[in-house]
Design an enzyme around this catalytic site. Structure first.
Site, PDB file in Angstrom:
ATOM      1  N   ARG A  35       0.828  -1.215   0.000  1.00 40.20           N
ATOM      2  CA  ARG A  35       0.000   0.000   0.000  1.00 40.20           C
ATOM      3  C   ARG A  35       0.860   1.261   0.000  1.00 40.20           C
ATOM      4  O   ARG A  35       0.566   2.229   0.689  1.00 40.20           O
ATOM      5  CB  ARG A  35      -0.917  -0.001   1.213  1.00 40.20           C
ATOM      6  CG  ARG A  35      -1.910  -1.136   1.200  1.00 40.20           C
ATOM      7  CD  ARG A  35      -2.837  -1.057   2.362  1.00 40.20           C
ATOM      8  NE  ARG A  35      -3.739  -2.197   2.365  1.00 40.20           N
ATOM      9  CZ  ARG A  35      -4.567  -2.463   3.343  1.00 40.20           C
ATOM     10  NH1 ARG A  35      -4.622  -1.678   4.394  1.00 40.20           N
ATOM     11  NH2 ARG A  35      -5.344  -3.519   3.276  1.00 40.20           N
ATOM     12  N   CYS A  36       1.883   1.237  -0.780  1.00 43.06           N
ATOM     13  CA  CYS A  36       2.875   2.308  -0.818  1.00 43.06           C
ATOM     14  C   CYS A  36       2.829   2.982  -2.185  1.00 43.06           C
ATOM     15  O   CYS A  36       2.435   2.361  -3.179  1.00 43.06           O
ATOM     16  CB  CYS A  36       4.259   1.689  -0.562  1.00 43.06           C
ATOM     17  SG  CYS A  36       5.653   2.821  -0.709  1.00 43.06           S
ATOM     18  N   GLY A  37       3.259   4.219  -2.249  1.00 39.73           N
ATOM     19  CA  GLY A  37       3.357   4.906  -3.525  1.00 39.73           C
ATOM     20  C   GLY A  37       4.327   4.228  -4.483  1.00 39.73           C
ATOM     21  O   GLY A  37       4.233   4.425  -5.694  1.00 39.73           O
ATOM     22  N   PHE A  38       5.228   3.415  -3.966  1.00 41.77           N
ATOM     23  CA  PHE A  38       6.199   2.695  -4.801  1.00 41.77           C
ATOM     24  C   PHE A  38       5.762   1.261  -5.107  1.00 41.77           C
ATOM     25  O   PHE A  38       6.507   0.511  -5.724  1.00 41.77           O
ATOM     26  CB  PHE A  38       7.573   2.659  -4.118  1.00 41.77           C
ATOM     27  CG  PHE A  38       8.209   4.012  -3.968  1.00 41.77           C
ATOM     28  CD1 PHE A  38       8.630   4.728  -5.072  1.00 41.77           C
ATOM     29  CD2 PHE A  38       8.386   4.569  -2.712  1.00 41.77           C
ATOM     30  CE1 PHE A  38       9.215   5.984  -4.934  1.00 41.77           C
ATOM     31  CE2 PHE A  38       8.972   5.807  -2.551  1.00 41.77           C
ATOM     32  CZ  PHE A  38       9.379   6.522  -3.672  1.00 41.77           C
ATOM     33  N   THR A  39       4.557   0.857  -4.684  1.00 42.41           N
ATOM     34  CA  THR A  39       4.100  -0.521  -4.866  1.00 42.41           C
ATOM     35  C   THR A  39       4.147  -0.948  -6.328  1.00 42.41           C
ATOM     36  O   THR A  39       4.404  -2.116  -6.628  1.00 42.41           O
ATOM     37  CB  THR A  39       2.686  -0.707  -4.278  1.00 42.41           C
ATOM     38  OG1 THR A  39       2.749  -0.435  -2.875  1.00 42.41           O
ATOM     39  CG2 THR A  39       2.159  -2.108  -4.488  1.00 42.41           C
TER      40      THR A  39
END
Length: 159
Positions: A35-39
């Protein structure tokens, strides 16, 4: 001399895996989160895994919930998410801590081998990447903003 092959980690299915099983391979070790911006980098990691499938190279994903609680799920939920949304077929491990007193021994060693900005051992965020050579030595540490695809030439040189 300690190498990456001297460590053991619990796979996403709960089995203890000796990293010695990857002996002779270059490794890209990444702390991941769903659930990360880098996922979206899961796609790039899978691309590297596929591109070098016939080479002595492997991507290893270590989910971590230490940054903004962006990996809250169970092992089954993480595995399902990664395979369903990104077709991840590279080895995934159970959640680990990469900082603090409960830091996984592998990450304690990785961060000692290649320190971050201003010599810090602290992992700053999800998708920090460590690259090891085929002898198990850490040869690179890369910030979360560094995309997996941008590491292709560096990986190819190790093979």
């Amino acid at each position: 001399m300690t190498t990456v092959y001297d460590f053991t980690a619990r796979a996403i299915d709960g089995a203890d895996i000796s990293l010695d099983r990857f002996r002779g391979q270059a490794l890209l070790i990444v702390n991941t989160a769903s659930r990360c911006g880098f996922t979206g980098q899961y796609s790039g990691l899978e691309d590297l895994h596929s591109r070098f499938a016939d080479q002595p190279f492997e991507v290893l994903g270590f989910p971590c919930n230490q940054f903004g609680a962006q990996e809250p799920g169970s092992a089954d939920e993480i595995e399902t998410f990664c395979t369903t949304h990104f077709g991840a077929s590279f080895p995934l491990f159970d959640k680990v801590e990469v900082n603090g007193p409960n830091r996984h021994p592998l990450y304690a060693w990785l961060t000692e081998q290649k320190k971050g900005f201003l010599g810090s051992r602290t992992i700053k965020w999800n998708f920090t990447k460590f690259l090891t050579d085929r002898e198990g030595r850490v040869v690179g540490r890369f910030a979360p903003q560094v995309t997996p695809g941008s590491l292709e030439a560096e990986i190819a040189r190790l093979l």
